[in-house]
Design a protein around this motif. Structure first.
Motif, short mmCIF file in Angstrom:
data_model
loop_
_atom_site.label_atom_id
_atom_site.label_comp_id
_atom_site.label_asym_id
_atom_site.label_seq_id
_atom_site.Cartn_x
_atom_site.Cartn_y
_atom_site.Cartn_z
N LYS A 58 0.83 -1.21 0.00
CA LYS A 58 0.00 0.00 0.00
C LYS A 58 0.87 1.25 0.00
N LEU A 59 1.90 1.27 0.84
CA LEU A 59 2.78 2.43 0.89
C LEU A 59 3.54 2.59 -0.42
N ALA A 60 4.02 1.49 -0.99
CA ALA A 60 4.77 1.56 -2.24
C ALA A 60 3.91 2.15 -3.36
N SER A 61 2.66 1.69 -3.47
CA SER A 61 1.76 2.21 -4.51
C SER A 61 1.50 3.69 -4.33
N VAL A 113 2.73 9.41 -6.60
CA VAL A 113 3.06 10.83 -6.50
C VAL A 113 4.46 11.13 -7.04
N GLY A 114 5.04 10.16 -7.75
CA GLY A 114 6.31 10.39 -8.41
C GLY A 114 7.56 10.04 -7.63
N LEU A 115 7.39 9.45 -6.45
CA LEU A 115 8.54 8.98 -5.68
C LEU A 115 8.84 7.54 -6.08
N GLN A 116 10.11 7.14 -6.02
CA GLN A 116 10.49 5.79 -6.42
C GLN A 116 10.86 4.96 -5.19
N PRO A 117 9.94 4.11 -4.72
CA PRO A 117 10.25 3.28 -3.55
C PRO A 117 11.24 2.17 -3.88
N ILE A 118 12.09 1.84 -2.94
CA ILE A 118 12.97 0.68 -3.03
C ILE A 118 12.30 -0.41 -2.21
N MET A 119 11.73 -1.43 -2.87
CA MET A 119 10.93 -2.43 -2.18
C MET A 119 11.79 -3.24 -1.22
N PRO A 120 11.47 -3.19 0.09
CA PRO A 120 12.28 -3.92 1.06
C PRO A 120 11.95 -5.41 1.08
N GLU A 121 12.99 -6.22 1.25
CA GLU A 121 12.80 -7.67 1.39
C GLU A 121 12.46 -8.05 2.82
N MET A 167 10.79 1.49 4.51
CA MET A 167 10.94 1.57 3.05
C MET A 167 11.61 2.89 2.72
N ILE A 168 12.69 2.83 1.95
CA ILE A 168 13.30 4.08 1.51
C ILE A 168 12.78 4.41 0.12
N ALA A 169 12.79 5.69 -0.19
CA ALA A 169 12.30 6.15 -1.49
C ALA A 169 13.28 7.16 -2.07
N ASP A 170 13.48 7.07 -3.38
CA ASP A 170 14.34 7.98 -4.12
C ASP A 170 13.55 9.26 -4.40
N ILE A 171 14.05 10.39 -3.91
CA ILE A 171 13.33 11.66 -4.07
C ILE A 171 14.01 12.58 -5.10
N SER A 172 14.98 12.03 -5.84
CA SER A 172 15.77 12.87 -6.75
C SER A 172 14.95 13.46 -7.89
N ILE A 183 -2.09 13.16 2.28
CA ILE A 183 -1.12 14.26 2.29
C ILE A 183 -0.29 14.24 1.01
N LEU A 184 0.17 13.06 0.62
CA LEU A 184 1.01 12.95 -0.57
C LEU A 184 0.23 13.26 -1.84
N ARG A 185 -1.03 12.83 -1.90
CA ARG A 185 -1.84 13.09 -3.09
C ARG A 185 -2.13 14.59 -3.24
N LYS A 186 -2.42 15.25 -2.13
CA LYS A 186 -2.66 16.70 -2.18
C LYS A 186 -1.39 17.42 -2.65
N TRP A 187 -0.25 16.97 -2.16
CA TRP A 187 1.02 17.57 -2.56
C TRP A 187 1.23 17.39 -4.07
N SER A 188 0.97 16.19 -4.57
CA SER A 188 1.19 15.91 -5.99
C SER A 188 0.25 16.73 -6.88
N GLN A 189 -0.90 17.15 -6.30
CA GLN A 189 -1.86 17.95 -7.05
C GLN A 189 -1.63 19.45 -6.86
N GLY A 190 -0.55 19.76 -6.15
CA GLY A 190 -0.19 21.18 -5.96
C GLY A 190 -1.01 21.89 -4.91
N LYS A 191 -1.60 21.09 -4.00
CA LYS A 191 -2.45 21.72 -2.96
C LYS A 191 -1.67 21.88 -1.67
#
Length: 288
Positions: free
Chosen positions: A186-189, A194-202, A207-212, A280-288
């Protein structure tokens, strides 16, 4: 802690094998780099599997590489395995102490707080051979002195119950990773949407995510001299109300700059908390 007792700490980081890594399995320990750090003065190596913050679960062949170096240089292995029951997608936790020649030189660390999701109890244990344990008991007696008896009893009861249910669907060791597997997805999806790239943990529950790829206009001049992930985390907390951890905090000063485009999320949360984070993340991705 190494510095406090007069030792010299030497760091070898995990690095992604490929650009755009999607799994913690893609992050590896360089055998050549690790071997180059061993000297006649090397006393011990500290490893962590399943790893925090990455979630990497070391494979047997990776552990064997470390074990071979420990045996060759007569080095102690301190193995932090507190997330041993939290693995996903068929990944199996392997204790390095189980490899040939390692039992007599390994200290395996476990945690009641992580095993039974009761972090505040602060009850853990070490498993090792007699000649190591006797020295650890001496140190423990002179620095900790006593433990929280009630929490120790609770952990003991937990193990007694799990011993009876081990391998069955009722076992907490099976129920917890099954529940967290869903929340991990759920968190990965949510992060991907919102454009972040999760690194799926084993394994583990982070979970870390690439924010570059995310462009942020930082408006806090007080953070100008800080690393990018620190600035990002402060911005996300202050402006959007979502708290994460900068991944460079887990690295030594000489390596931190290589990994300051990642942040760590935690998915061992109530569904309602994950839902709130998603909003929170969806609102951010929509510029709110």
């Amino acid at each position: 802690m190494v510095k406090m007792v007069g030792g010299k700490e030497v760091y070898v980081p995990l690095r992604p094998k490929v650009e755009g890594s999607l799994s913690s399995a893609d992050w590896t320990l360089s055998a050549e780099e690790l071997a180059s750090k061993f000297t006649p003065r090397t006393k011990a190596i500290v490893i962590n599997t399943p790893n925090n913050p990455l979630g990497k679960v070391y494979k047997t062949e990776e552990l064997q590489m470390i074990a071979d170096l420990c045996i060759k240089h007569d080095v102690l292995c301190i193995s932090d395995e507190v997330y041993e029951w939290l693995t996903y997608d068929g990944n199996k936790h392997v204790k390095i102490a189980s490899l040939p020649g390692m039992w007599e030189r390994t200290i395996t660390i476990g945690s009641g707080g992580k095993t039974f999701s009761a972090t505040g109890w602060k009850v853990g244990w070490v498993i090792s051979s007699g000649h190591i344990i006797k020295h650890m008991k001496t140190i423990f007696q002179n620095c900790v002195y006593h433990c929280p008896t009630a929490a120790q009893e609770a952990v003991a009861r937990g193990f007694e119950r799990e011993y009876e249910l081990f391998g069955s669907p009722e076992s907490y060791f099976q129920q917890l990773p099954a529940m967290l597997h869903h929340r991990r997805g759920k968190l990965a999806s949510c992060l991907q949407s919102v454009g972040l790239q999760p690194i799926m943990p084993e394994g583990g529950y982070f979970m870390i995510a690439d924010i570059s790829s995310v462009k942020v206009d930082f408006n806090d001049d007080s953070t100008t001299d800080e690393s990018y992930d620190y600035r990002f985390v402060k911005w996300l907390t202050k402006e959007k109300g979502l708290a994460t951890i900068p991944v460079s905090a887990f690295y030594s000063p000489e390596h931190g700059k290589e990994f300051d485009k990642y942040v760590r999320f935690c998915f061992v949360k109530e569904e309602a908390t994950l839902d709130a984070a998603e909003q929170i993340l969806r609102k951010w991705s929509q510029g709110k």
